[in-house]
Design an enzyme around this catalytic site. Sequence first.
Site, PDB file in Angstrom:
ATOM      1  N   LYS A 171       0.821  -1.216   0.000  1.00  0.00           N
ATOM      2  CA  LYS A 171       0.000   0.000   0.000  1.00  0.00           C
ATOM      3  C   LYS A 171       0.850   1.258   0.000  1.00  0.00           C
ATOM      4  O   LYS A 171       0.443   2.272  -0.564  1.00  0.00           O
ATOM      5  CB  LYS A 171      -0.962   0.010   1.189  1.00  0.00           C
ATOM      6  CG  LYS A 171      -2.097  -0.994   1.060  1.00  0.00           C
ATOM      7  CD  LYS A 171      -3.257  -0.659   1.976  1.00  0.00           C
ATOM      8  CE  LYS A 171      -4.403  -1.640   1.774  1.00  0.00           C
ATOM      9  NZ  LYS A 171      -5.474  -1.469   2.753  1.00  0.00           N
TER      10      LYS A 171
ATOM     11  N   LYS B 169     -13.378  -4.546  -4.055  1.00  0.00           N
ATOM     12  CA  LYS B 169     -14.231  -3.370  -4.013  1.00  0.00           C
ATOM     13  C   LYS B 169     -13.460  -2.095  -4.317  1.00  0.00           C
ATOM     14  O   LYS B 169     -14.052  -1.056  -4.561  1.00  0.00           O
ATOM     15  CB  LYS B 169     -14.968  -3.279  -2.672  1.00  0.00           C
ATOM     16  CG  LYS B 169     -14.090  -3.096  -1.437  1.00  0.00           C
ATOM     17  CD  LYS B 169     -14.994  -2.964  -0.219  1.00  0.00           C
ATOM     18  CE  LYS B 169     -14.365  -3.420   1.078  1.00  0.00           C
ATOM     19  NZ  LYS B 169     -13.182  -2.678   1.518  1.00  0.00           N
TER      20      LYS B 169
ATOM     21  N   LYS C  62      -8.629 -11.304  -8.079  1.00  0.00           N
ATOM     22  CA  LYS C  62      -9.829 -11.454  -7.249  1.00  0.00           C
ATOM     23  C   LYS C  62     -10.749 -10.242  -7.381  1.00  0.00           C
ATOM     24  O   LYS C  62     -10.295  -9.135  -7.673  1.00  0.00           O
ATOM     25  CB  LYS C  62      -9.454 -11.741  -5.794  1.00  0.00           C
ATOM     26  CG  LYS C  62      -8.991 -10.554  -5.014  1.00  0.00           C
ATOM     27  CD  LYS C  62      -9.013 -10.839  -3.513  1.00  0.00           C
ATOM     28  CE  LYS C  62      -8.875  -9.503  -2.811  1.00  0.00           C
ATOM     29  NZ  LYS C  62      -9.390  -9.360  -1.515  1.00  0.00           N
TER      30      LYS C  62
HETATM   31  P1  ATP Z   1      -9.790  -3.851  -1.045  1.00  0.00           P
HETATM   32  O1  ATP Z   1      -9.758  -4.318  -2.458  1.00  0.00           O
HETATM   33  O2  ATP Z   1     -10.316  -2.465  -0.872  1.00  0.00           O
HETATM   34  O3  ATP Z   1      -8.553  -4.141  -0.263  1.00  0.00           O
HETATM   35  P2  ATP Z   1     -11.505  -6.051  -0.654  1.00  0.00           P
HETATM   36  O4  ATP Z   1     -12.698  -5.897  -1.502  1.00  0.00           O
HETATM   37  O5  ATP Z   1     -10.441  -6.984  -1.109  1.00  0.00           O
HETATM   38  O6  ATP Z   1     -10.906  -4.644  -0.340  1.00  0.00           O
HETATM   39  P3  ATP Z   1     -11.415  -6.348   2.203  1.00  0.00           P
HETATM   40  O7  ATP Z   1     -11.985  -5.154   2.871  1.00  0.00           O
HETATM   41  O8  ATP Z   1      -9.949  -6.543   2.174  1.00  0.00           O
HETATM   42  O9  ATP Z   1     -12.031  -6.464   0.738  1.00  0.00           O
HETATM   43  O10 ATP Z   1     -12.036  -7.652   2.765  1.00  0.00           O
HETATM   44  C1  ATP Z   1     -13.196  -7.793   3.531  1.00  0.00           C
HETATM   45  C2  ATP Z   1     -13.483  -9.271   3.635  1.00  0.00           C
HETATM   46  O11 ATP Z   1     -13.973  -9.765   2.379  1.00  0.00           O
HETATM   47  C3  ATP Z   1     -12.261 -10.123   3.963  1.00  0.00           C
HETATM   48  O12 ATP Z   1     -12.630 -11.101   4.912  1.00  0.00           O
HETATM   49  C4  ATP Z   1     -11.889 -10.761   2.644  1.00  0.00           C
HETATM   50  O13 ATP Z   1     -11.267 -12.008   2.803  1.00  0.00           O
HETATM   51  C5  ATP Z   1     -13.234 -10.900   1.948  1.00  0.00           C
HETATM   52  N1  ATP Z   1     -13.063 -10.819   0.509  1.00  0.00           N
HETATM   53  C6  ATP Z   1     -12.632  -9.746  -0.193  1.00  0.00           C
HETATM   54  N2  ATP Z   1     -12.597 -10.002  -1.505  1.00  0.00           N
HETATM   55  C7  ATP Z   1     -13.005 -11.289  -1.663  1.00  0.00           C
HETATM   56  C8  ATP Z   1     -13.180 -12.154  -2.809  1.00  0.00           C
HETATM   57  N3  ATP Z   1     -12.953 -11.730  -4.031  1.00  0.00           N
HETATM   58  N4  ATP Z   1     -13.618 -13.404  -2.600  1.00  0.00           N
HETATM   59  C9  ATP Z   1     -13.875 -13.844  -1.345  1.00  0.00           C
HETATM   60  N5  ATP Z   1     -13.731 -13.083  -0.236  1.00  0.00           N
HETATM   61  C10 ATP Z   1     -13.307 -11.829  -0.378  1.00  0.00           C
END
Ligand code: ATP
Length: 335
Positions: free
Chosen positions: A115, A200, A197
């Site tokens: 980051k 968001k 993956k």
């Molecule tokens: P960012 O991309 O902003 O880092 P993110 O969408 O990857 O965020 P996080 O806030 O890091 O999401 O994760 C929140 C929860 O959602 C965590 O427990 C993470 O494991 C789960 N999660 C995030 N993306 C996925 C995915 N593509 N598939 C399954 N679980 C997910």
Amino acid sequence: MADQKPILLSGMQPTGDLMLGNLIGALRNWVKLQEEYDCLYTVVDLHAITMPQEPKLLRKRTLDLLCLYLAAGIDPERSTVFVQSHVPEHAELAWILGCTGTMGELSRMTQFKDKSQRQGKNIRAGLFFYPVLMAADILLYGADLVPVGDDQRQHLELTRDLAIRFNHQYSDTFTVPKAYIPEMGARIMSLTDPTSKMSKSSEQPKSYIALLDPPDLIRSKFKKAVTDSGTEIRYDPEGSPAISNLLTIHSALTGKPIAEIAERFSGKGYGEYKVALGDVAVEALRPIQEKFKELREDKPGLSKLMADGARLAQRRARRILDKVKRKTGFVTRPR
Ligand code: ATP
Ligand code: LTN
């Protein structure tokens, strides 16, 4: 009695629109875990400001995320649901823990390395301190278990190290928590690139289905989802990653085994399948969207919910923080 169950805590940052991956990979598990554990679920707004945030948007997303927790099935009668910044003990314990951790430990965190590269020259000190605040979130409630994705394992290891160190240096104070990685932790992939993956914070809105996307948008995103070079609807993550991802989503949303879905659509084209899946997703998200709207529009209800959650959380947090301060050698404030 509720408080004899093992304690479980988790949180998400209000930094983007919650999407299908968060629901399938995390939130739905949180809902299930309420049956067996004494759960605390928090919206970690203090963590969010380690990256630049627009104040108005941060406020909106914090409330949206809280309402989405509830709309997805987190029950405030059973679990403690609160906004992190409403319980100042988090920041206070983070400071104390930060004075026990070392620069070396924090420099090894891979999330910081990733980051901080994105922040260029002006790296925020808060980003470096992020894992200590996360440790405080967890240790403040004596959490036994912390459901997190794989990317958070290292932060949890640090939390354990800080807890063990404090316990050793003073006396037994903190519960040493364990990561809880769910058995079927489906990883949902991007709709535009099935090798990365679904996220968001992606700059491509077409790559993810936000939980609050309107029905037409959901259908159109599925219609436009990339497919593989073949034509068959079959589960083969190596050979056909795109269609396999769609099948995984389909199965997670309906509870039906992947094989059964593939069988039902065998011989059908990708186009037809994506239309059907769009409808499935719209129906699966409908109840969440309806509940969300109801909660989000009830301002007094939402205020009461936040006040109650913060009060409950703070009462628990104080007990541990008071102990920590006493052991550290701070003079107790006379009442
Ligand atoms: P960012 O991309 O902003 O880092 P993110 O969408 O990857 O965020 P996080 O806030 O890091 O999401 O994760 C929140 C929860 O959602 C965590 O427990 C993470 O494991 C789960 N999660 C995030 N993306 C996925 C995915 N593509 N598939 C399954 N679980 C997910
Ligand atoms: N770093 C986590 C969010 C988070 C968290 C926590 C998760 C902050 N504090 C405490 C579990 C417990 C993330 O980005 N997913």
